[in-house]
Enzyme design. Structure first.
Site, PDB file in Angstrom:
ATOM      1  N   ARG A  59      62.128   4.464  55.907  1.00 35.49           N
ATOM      2  CA  ARG A  59      61.552   5.223  54.802  1.00 35.49           C
ATOM      3  C   ARG A  59      60.030   5.118  54.779  1.00 35.49           C
ATOM      4  NH1 ARG A  59      64.636   3.971  50.019  1.00 35.49           N
ATOM      5  NH2 ARG A  59      65.815   5.755  50.807  1.00 35.49           N
ATOM      6  N   TYR A  60      59.522   3.906  54.873  1.00 36.47           N
ATOM      7  CA  TYR A  60      58.081   3.690  54.801  1.00 36.47           C
ATOM      8  C   TYR A  60      57.473   3.779  56.196  1.00 36.47           C
ATOM      9  CZ  TYR A  60      59.242   1.900  50.158  1.00 36.47           C
ATOM     10  OH  TYR A  60      59.708   1.768  48.874  1.00 36.47           O
ATOM     11  N   LYS A  71      59.795   2.283  46.163  1.00 37.14           N
ATOM     12  CA  LYS A  71      59.443   1.407  45.042  1.00 37.14           C
ATOM     13  C   LYS A  71      58.158   1.883  44.379  1.00 37.14           C
ATOM     14  CE  LYS A  71      61.469  -2.448  47.560  1.00 37.14           C
ATOM     15  NZ  LYS A  71      61.652  -1.672  48.817  1.00 37.14           N
ATOM     16  N   ASP A 112      62.853   1.492  41.846  1.00 37.55           N
ATOM     17  CA  ASP A 112      63.168   2.042  43.157  1.00 37.55           C
ATOM     18  C   ASP A 112      63.656   3.461  42.916  1.00 37.55           C
ATOM     19  OD1 ASP A 112      63.362   2.051  45.891  1.00 37.55           O
ATOM     20  OD2 ASP A 112      64.490   0.186  46.012  1.00 37.55           O
ATOM     21  N   ASP A 165      69.222  -0.168  39.498  1.00 43.78           N
ATOM     22  CA  ASP A 165      69.405   1.123  40.172  1.00 43.78           C
ATOM     23  C   ASP A 165      70.498   1.959  39.509  1.00 43.78           C
ATOM     24  OD1 ASP A 165      67.435   0.725  42.086  1.00 43.78           O
ATOM     25  OD2 ASP A 165      68.792  -0.319  43.447  1.00 43.78           O
ATOM     26  N   CYS A 182      75.416  -4.801  42.268  1.00 40.74           N
ATOM     27  CA  CYS A 182      74.989  -4.465  43.629  1.00 40.74           C
ATOM     28  C   CYS A 182      74.700  -2.974  43.770  1.00 40.74           C
ATOM     29  CB  CYS A 182      76.065  -4.873  44.628  1.00 40.74           C
ATOM     30  SG  CYS A 182      75.629  -4.501  46.339  1.00 40.74           S
ATOM     31  N   CYS A 225      78.084  -9.259  43.904  1.00 37.56           N
ATOM     32  CA  CYS A 225      77.369  -9.151  42.637  1.00 37.56           C
ATOM     33  C   CYS A 225      77.800  -7.870  41.935  1.00 37.56           C
ATOM     34  CB  CYS A 225      75.863  -9.134  42.878  1.00 37.56           C
ATOM     35  SG  CYS A 225      75.253 -10.600  43.741  1.00 37.56           S
ATOM     36  N   ARG A 277      74.542  -1.472  46.612  1.00 33.57           N
ATOM     37  CA  ARG A 277      75.275  -0.961  47.779  1.00 33.57           C
ATOM     38  C   ARG A 277      76.776  -1.106  47.604  1.00 33.57           C
ATOM     39  NH1 ARG A 277      71.150  -3.898  51.565  1.00 33.57           N
ATOM     40  NH2 ARG A 277      69.417  -2.432  51.453  1.00 33.57           N
ATOM     41  N   CYS A 320      79.179 -10.834  52.189  1.00 32.77           N
ATOM     42  CA  CYS A 320      78.416 -11.437  51.090  1.00 32.77           C
ATOM     43  C   CYS A 320      79.096 -12.725  50.652  1.00 32.77           C
ATOM     44  CB  CYS A 320      78.322 -10.490  49.891  1.00 32.77           C
ATOM     45  SG  CYS A 320      77.144  -9.153  50.105  1.00 32.77           S
ATOM     46  N   ARG A 324      57.570   0.146  58.431  1.00 31.44           N
ATOM     47  CA  ARG A 324      58.612  -0.865  58.318  1.00 31.44           C
ATOM     48  C   ARG A 324      59.982  -0.202  58.207  1.00 31.44           C
ATOM     49  NH1 ARG A 324      55.273  -0.064  54.257  1.00 31.44           N
ATOM     50  NH2 ARG A 324      55.887  -0.103  52.065  1.00 31.44           N
TER      51      ARG A 324
END
Length: 414
Positions: A108-109, A333, A326, A289, A128, A125, A130, A121, A112
């Site tokens: 995306r950036y 971000k 985000d 999110d 999450c 969580c 994702r 995991c 990076r």
């Protein structure tokens, strides 16, 4: 709490912890008090989103408090099934910014990439982002897919920073992680590798001397973890973080602002102070999110700004994370926070401080900038000069004075 009948040696073994994660209501009700209604609600939620809680993390739950901040992050609830019209399967458009559907790379950036290496995991969580992929099937990405990701990085010399994530990037084997880091640092233009991992919080036993020895081998490996509440900074977590620091790994923390868990300035302040005590820099505070099933965790953005207002100036700058949203749709971000600039002119700027004191800072009488001499930095990094987006407006070699969306409605009128 030891209904597992585990020895101290077993409980301290991360592989034992991983194998004995709590995944059913029947296992969970041995640990915490659950009403019949709660049990039915959890079973309904498990039909959509699975549960996995390491015995260690489960031991931190207050068994009698339904509002325990540890419990809220670990135990499913029926609120996860209430979908808002704004919620998205992939709110950050990570898949859209991948070279292909099978790729483990998100680019995306400009300089990076996100490199997904595991779908495992230590705990699922409840907040999450994702949820669409994590937990449905646990696996490590195949060597073929990993090698294709490495090849993508080799073919793009603008990539200087690689973020390993998942799932959890530290739930691959020591041997696989060692091999992958070696491959990445053999690429001339890769300068740093960041690891995203929540195991120091949910499975701190994973931070072993052997793992630290591997991380210490490489010149610029950073680690960002994910503490959300001071209650998570236990003796075991402190030991794990200090082992990483001793191995020379710079440490950061990325918290998520969660309703009922940490949406209080005093809780965040305490968390940031405890993080600094274990050599961990509070890096980001994320707005929650727009993933499916997270509406009950979301706060207003203004609450996050208020929390930063209560930190800035009231504690050291080291203890103040950057509050970011985000952006949905892959916007990345976006930092947001209190406004300390009241007005500006050619002669000065008017500012306020955290106490409400207002002052004027005078601008220099004559100032203009131009490059005094050619240097190699601009030549080696042309992207810094022309850039993308807003940076184009600052490039003297461009004649651009405005940026307009391609789909601008008024352009379609005639």
């Amino acid at each position: 709490m030891n209904y597992f009948n585990a020895s101290e040696e077993e409980f301290s073994d991360w592989k034992w912890q991983y194998r004995h994660r709590i995944e059913t209501v029947e296992e969970l009700e041995k640990l915490i008090q659950l009403s019949e209604t709660e049990k039915e609600d959890i079973k309904k939620a498990l039909e959509v989103f699975p549960m996995a809680i390491s015995p260690y993390y489960a031991s931190l739950i207050d068994p009698t408090d339904p509002n325990c901040p540890i419990r809220m992050q670990a135990v499913p609830s029926s609120a996860e099934l209430k979908k808002s019209s704004w919620e998205l399967e992939d709110p950050l458009c990570e898949d859209k910014d991948s070279p292909s559907e099978e790729s483990c790379i998100t680019h995306r950036y400009p300089d990076r990439v996100l490199f997904l290496i595991s779908n495992r995991c230590g705990m699922y969580c409840r907040h999450c982002t994702r949820k669409r992929r994590v937990g449905n099937r646990e696996y490590d990405y195949s060597e073929k897919v990993i090698r294709e990701g490495l090849e993508y990085i080799r073919e793009h010399p603008e990539i200087r920073d690689v973020l390993l994530s998942g799932g959890d990037a530290l739930l691959v084997s020591d041997e696989r992680l060692d091999w992958l880091l070696g491959e990445l640092f053999d690429i001339p233009h890769v300068e740093i590798v960041r690891i995203g991992s929540r195991v120091p919080v949910t499975l701190p036993q994973r931070i072993t001397p052997e793992l630290c020895e591997i991380l210490e081998k490489y010149p610029s490996v950073w680690l960002n973890t994910h503490f959300n509440h001071p209650k998570e900074i236990t003796p075991e977590a402190k030991k794990a973080m200090r082992m990483l620091a001793k191995a020379g790994v710079p440490l950061g923390n990325q918290s998520v602002l969660l309703r009922g868990v940490n949406d209080c300035p005093m809780v965040i302040k305490k968390l940031c102070h405890e993080l600094l005590k274990i050599k961990t820099r509070p890096y980001y505070l994320y707005q929650c999110d727009l993933s499916f099933g997270l509406e009950h965790f979301r706060t207003s953005v203004s609450r996050g700004i208020e929390i930063i207002e209560m930190l800035r100036g009231h504690t050291s700058g080291l203890a103040v994370p950057t509050f970011v949203v985000d952006a949905p749709g892959g916007g990345g971000k976006i930092p947001v926070g209190p406004n300390y600039l009241i007005s500006s002119s050619d002669t000065g700027v008017v500012l306020r401080n955290y106490e409400g004191v207002i002052c004027m800072y005078p601008e220099p009488e004559a100032y203009s900038w131009e490059c005094q001499q050619a240097c190699s930095i601009c030549d080696k990094h042309p992207g810094l000069k022309s850039g993308t987006g807003i940076a184009k407006l600052y490039d003297e070699e461009n004649d651009i004075i405005a940026l307009e969306p391609e789909s601008l409605e008024r352009k379609k009128r005639f």
